[in-house]
Write a protein that holds these residues in place. Sequence first.
Motif, PDB file in Angstrom:
ATOM      1  N   TYR A 319       0.823  -1.201   0.000  1.00 22.32           N
ATOM      2  CA  TYR A 319       0.000   0.000   0.000  1.00 22.32           C
ATOM      3  C   TYR A 319       0.862   1.257   0.000  1.00 22.32           C
ATOM      4  CZ  TYR A 319      -3.480   3.368   1.721  1.00 22.32           C
ATOM      5  OH  TYR A 319      -4.299   4.451   1.876  1.00 22.32           O
ATOM      6  N   TYR A 320       1.826   1.291   0.900  1.00 21.84           N
ATOM      7  CA  TYR A 320       2.570   2.526   1.150  1.00 21.84           C
ATOM      8  C   TYR A 320       3.218   3.089  -0.115  1.00 21.84           C
ATOM      9  CZ  TYR A 320       6.490   5.486   2.397  1.00 21.84           C
ATOM     10  OH  TYR A 320       7.387   6.512   2.434  1.00 21.84           O
ATOM     11  N   PHE A 321       3.981   2.247  -0.816  1.00 23.78           N
ATOM     12  CA  PHE A 321       4.758   2.805  -1.933  1.00 23.78           C
ATOM     13  C   PHE A 321       3.849   3.300  -3.049  1.00 23.78           C
ATOM     14  CE2 PHE A 321       8.093   0.386   0.190  1.00 23.78           C
ATOM     15  CZ  PHE A 321       9.080   1.366   0.250  1.00 23.78           C
ATOM     16  N   LEU A 322       2.751   2.594  -3.276  1.00 21.32           N
ATOM     17  CA  LEU A 322       1.866   3.018  -4.361  1.00 21.32           C
ATOM     18  C   LEU A 322       1.042   4.240  -3.974  1.00 21.32           C
ATOM     19  CD1 LEU A 322       0.714  -0.376  -5.858  1.00 21.32           C
ATOM     20  CD2 LEU A 322       2.565   1.126  -6.579  1.00 21.32           C
ATOM     21  N   ARG A 323       0.792   4.391  -2.686  1.00 18.50           N
ATOM     22  CA  ARG A 323       0.001   5.533  -2.208  1.00 18.50           C
ATOM     23  C   ARG A 323       0.874   6.780  -2.089  1.00 18.50           C
ATOM     24  NH1 ARG A 323      -3.064   9.266  -1.222  1.00 18.50           N
ATOM     25  NH2 ARG A 323      -4.219   9.566   0.701  1.00 18.50           N
ATOM     26  N   GLU A 324       2.113   6.566  -1.657  1.00 25.35           N
ATOM     27  CA  GLU A 324       2.995   7.692  -1.326  1.00 25.35           C
ATOM     28  C   GLU A 324       3.559   8.371  -2.576  1.00 25.35           C
ATOM     29  OE1 GLU A 324       3.704   8.757   1.753  1.00 25.35           O
ATOM     30  OE2 GLU A 324       5.374  10.115   1.315  1.00 25.35           O
ATOM     31  N   VAL A 325       3.893   7.566  -3.585  1.00 29.03           N
ATOM     32  CA  VAL A 325       4.640   8.090  -4.726  1.00 29.03           C
ATOM     33  C   VAL A 325       3.754   8.070  -5.968  1.00 29.03           C
ATOM     34  CG1 VAL A 325       6.695   7.782  -6.153  1.00 29.03           C
ATOM     35  CG2 VAL A 325       6.744   7.100  -3.734  1.00 29.03           C
ATOM     36  N   ALA A 340       3.549   7.186   9.459  1.00 26.78           N
ATOM     37  CA  ALA A 340       2.432   8.140   9.469  1.00 26.78           C
ATOM     38  C   ALA A 340       1.274   7.639   8.612  1.00 26.78           C
ATOM     39  CB  ALA A 340       2.911   9.505   8.990  1.00 26.78           C
ATOM     40  N   ARG A 341       1.590   7.180   7.408  1.00 31.05           N
ATOM     41  CA  ARG A 341       0.514   6.680   6.532  1.00 31.05           C
ATOM     42  C   ARG A 341      -0.115   5.415   7.088  1.00 31.05           C
ATOM     43  NH1 ARG A 341      -0.941   9.344   2.249  1.00 31.05           N
ATOM     44  NH2 ARG A 341       0.708  10.378   1.090  1.00 31.05           N
ATOM     45  N   TYR A 342       0.742   4.564   7.616  1.00 31.28           N
ATOM     46  CA  TYR A 342       0.237   3.313   8.185  1.00 31.28           C
ATOM     47  C   TYR A 342      -0.787   3.633   9.274  1.00 31.28           C
ATOM     48  CZ  TYR A 342       0.098  -1.111  10.704  1.00 31.28           C
ATOM     49  OH  TYR A 342      -0.333  -2.249  11.320  1.00 31.28           O
ATOM     50  N   ASN A 343      -0.405   4.483  10.201  1.00 31.36           N
ATOM     51  CA  ASN A 343      -1.302   4.773  11.320  1.00 31.36           C
ATOM     52  C   ASN A 343      -2.550   5.534  10.874  1.00 31.36           C
ATOM     53  OD1 ASN A 343       0.045   3.411  13.351  1.00 31.36           O
ATOM     54  ND2 ASN A 343       1.372   5.148  13.826  1.00 31.36           N
ATOM     55  N   ALA A 347      -4.309   1.833  10.033  1.00 35.74           N
ATOM     56  CA  ALA A 347      -4.755   1.531  11.400  1.00 35.74           C
ATOM     57  C   ALA A 347      -6.016   2.338  11.760  1.00 35.74           C
ATOM     58  CB  ALA A 347      -3.626   1.803  12.390  1.00 35.74           C
ATOM     59  N   ASN A 348      -5.897   3.672  11.737  1.00 35.08           N
ATOM     60  CA  ASN A 348      -7.051   4.501  12.122  1.00 35.08           C
ATOM     61  C   ASN A 348      -8.122   4.555  11.038  1.00 35.08           C
ATOM     62  OD1 ASN A 348      -5.524   5.031  14.301  1.00 35.08           O
ATOM     63  ND2 ASN A 348      -5.054   7.153  13.765  1.00 35.08           N
ATOM     64  N   GLY A 349      -7.740   4.368   9.815  1.00 37.30           N
ATOM     65  CA  GLY A 349      -8.682   4.448   8.702  1.00 37.30           C
ATOM     66  C   GLY A 349      -9.442   3.144   8.531  1.00 37.30           C
ATOM     67  N   ILE A 350      -8.906   2.287   7.674  1.00 40.13           N
ATOM     68  CA  ILE A 350      -9.631   1.060   7.315  1.00 40.13           C
ATOM     69  C   ILE A 350      -9.779   0.098   8.497  1.00 40.13           C
ATOM     70  CG2 ILE A 350      -9.516  -0.984   5.827  1.00 40.13           C
ATOM     71  CD1 ILE A 350      -7.803   1.005   3.954  1.00 40.13           C
ATOM     72  N   GLU A 509       3.928   2.411  16.949  1.00 41.68           N
ATOM     73  CA  GLU A 509       4.533   3.621  17.507  1.00 41.68           C
ATOM     74  C   GLU A 509       5.813   3.901  16.739  1.00 41.68           C
ATOM     75  OE1 GLU A 509       2.649   5.325  19.346  1.00 41.68           O
ATOM     76  OE2 GLU A 509       1.252   3.657  19.641  1.00 41.68           O
ATOM     77  N   GLY A 510       5.922   5.111  16.199  1.00 43.10           N
ATOM     78  CA  GLY A 510       7.055   5.485  15.344  1.00 43.10           C
ATOM     79  C   GLY A 510       8.383   5.253  16.027  1.00 43.10           C
TER      80      GLY A 510
END
Length: 510
Positions: A319-325, A340-343, A347-350, A509-510
């Motif tokens: 998810y991260y790489f395709l969403r971020e870039v 940040a995106r994960y959380n 985590a908080n989203g879906i 936690e970061g």
Amino acid sequence: MSERFYVTTPIYYPNDVPHIGHAYTTVAADVAARYHRLKGDEVWFLTGTDEHGQKMLEAAEARGQGPQEYLDAMVPNWKALWDRLDISYDDFIRTTEQRHKTPVQAFWQRLYDSGDVYLGSYEGLYCVSCEDFYRESELREGNCPVHGRPVERVTEENYFFRLSKYAGWLLNDYYERKPVSVQPGNRLNEVRSFVDQGLQDISISRTSFTWGVPIPWDTNHVFYVWIDALLNYITALGFPDGERFGRFWPGVNLVGKDILRFHAVTWPAMLHAAGIDPPQLVFAHGHLLVGGEKMSKTKLTGIHPDQLLETFGVDAYRYYFLREVAFGQDGNFSWESLVARYNAELANGIGNLLSRVTALIDANCGGEVPDPSAATGDAERALRLVVERQIELYEDALDAFAFHTGLEAVDAIVREVNGYLVETAPWKLAKQEGTEERVGAILYASAEVLRLLAVLLSPVIPQAAGKIWASLGINTPLSEQRLPAAVRWGGLPVGARIARGESLFPRIEG
Ligand code: MSP
């Protein structure tokens, strides 16, 4: 309408251990393949390894091994990573396989016979790491512009391909095609202006070593590694006579911007010269940077997928790489932005949405999907309209390889339904008398959005999507869902038994 979709990654040099840059192309190709399967298209997804040439030979020699033995030991590292990343390739080609070498020879024999190949003498500056020649003017302080290492002066008698002859065809036909064959647009312009400056014929053979595919009409020569490698996209389909070749070619070649020239100039010209259709699309993505710079072994800034998979899991990785870039542009990787995106989104989203809605259905509807028909109102109709609009955006984006835009649409859906829940507050409403039907309608709409999200996210985060689907208690498997029917509002069966599972994406936690 069901179509054929053939997608490839570049074939990787297996002397390296795979880093996040390599995985980037492969994950993107996998998402494209899964998305097209979801559409009901007939899909073929190819990846593999590029095993000839001086670089592989030198890497093997440095280990005191023969090249084949060395490569046989390295290739499993790549396959194992693709397994860990849930890459659903249909075929994995190794260029040392006979099924590749024989058709490579047949292809070039065709061009030799038709007069597009001639013997000449070559002098050039060669970078072994790139496996590519440079002009004096392209060097940086006398070194390779990509690796900063010294180049070798190579003087050889080589076979040449009359690439120059095809400049006109490339400019006036191939680059002008609609739909556009080279994307994104800025890359097409770059390639066009390169060809505009005039093309030189290219050397296709080497005599200084033997680790390559022998040239059939002159076995003192082996093919230059790129000249054999590019053909993998059709040899793996069984070129020249294979049924799969007829069915799937031309296809989509996803590549990094550093290898665009080979794919958007040499490759289509070679095919055209042989009377074969050029690729339907060559899409060049950007590079992943770390700290704003190219990853570097010496600076220890190379990031390997396993370092991230352990902490975040495969779905979050994908998810991260395709969403971020933005696909097509360079983008920076940082641990902080991943956390940040994960959380925020997973985590908080879906994740949170799933646990909230299933808990509410458990508490208020006896764990069964409620019937919304008696109390669906304006709020649900408004939610549905927004969701339907975002689904359209998602589909358009994925059709165009704009994965980041597709995921933005998914995130907009998550934010919309979360806002809707806050506004309608079914947990408060449920405490009042006579509100069962209204609460049922709200929870139905929310669970239906979860169902839609599972379908939309199934190409990107297949494991989590499967868990959402399982939580909703739907009998038909997620893998059997097809667009567009699967994303029509109202597909969630009333009465389905909700299962509350473990947290999809526990906070980190970061
Ligand atoms: N073997 C050739 C490709 C032959 S295809 C007929 C090759 N291999 S490679 O292993 O060096 O690179 C493969 C791909 O990884 C390229 O598309 C390249 O762009 C990509 N990446 C390598 N580093 C990258 C980043 N830092 N970021 C994104 N992709 C990058 O080239």
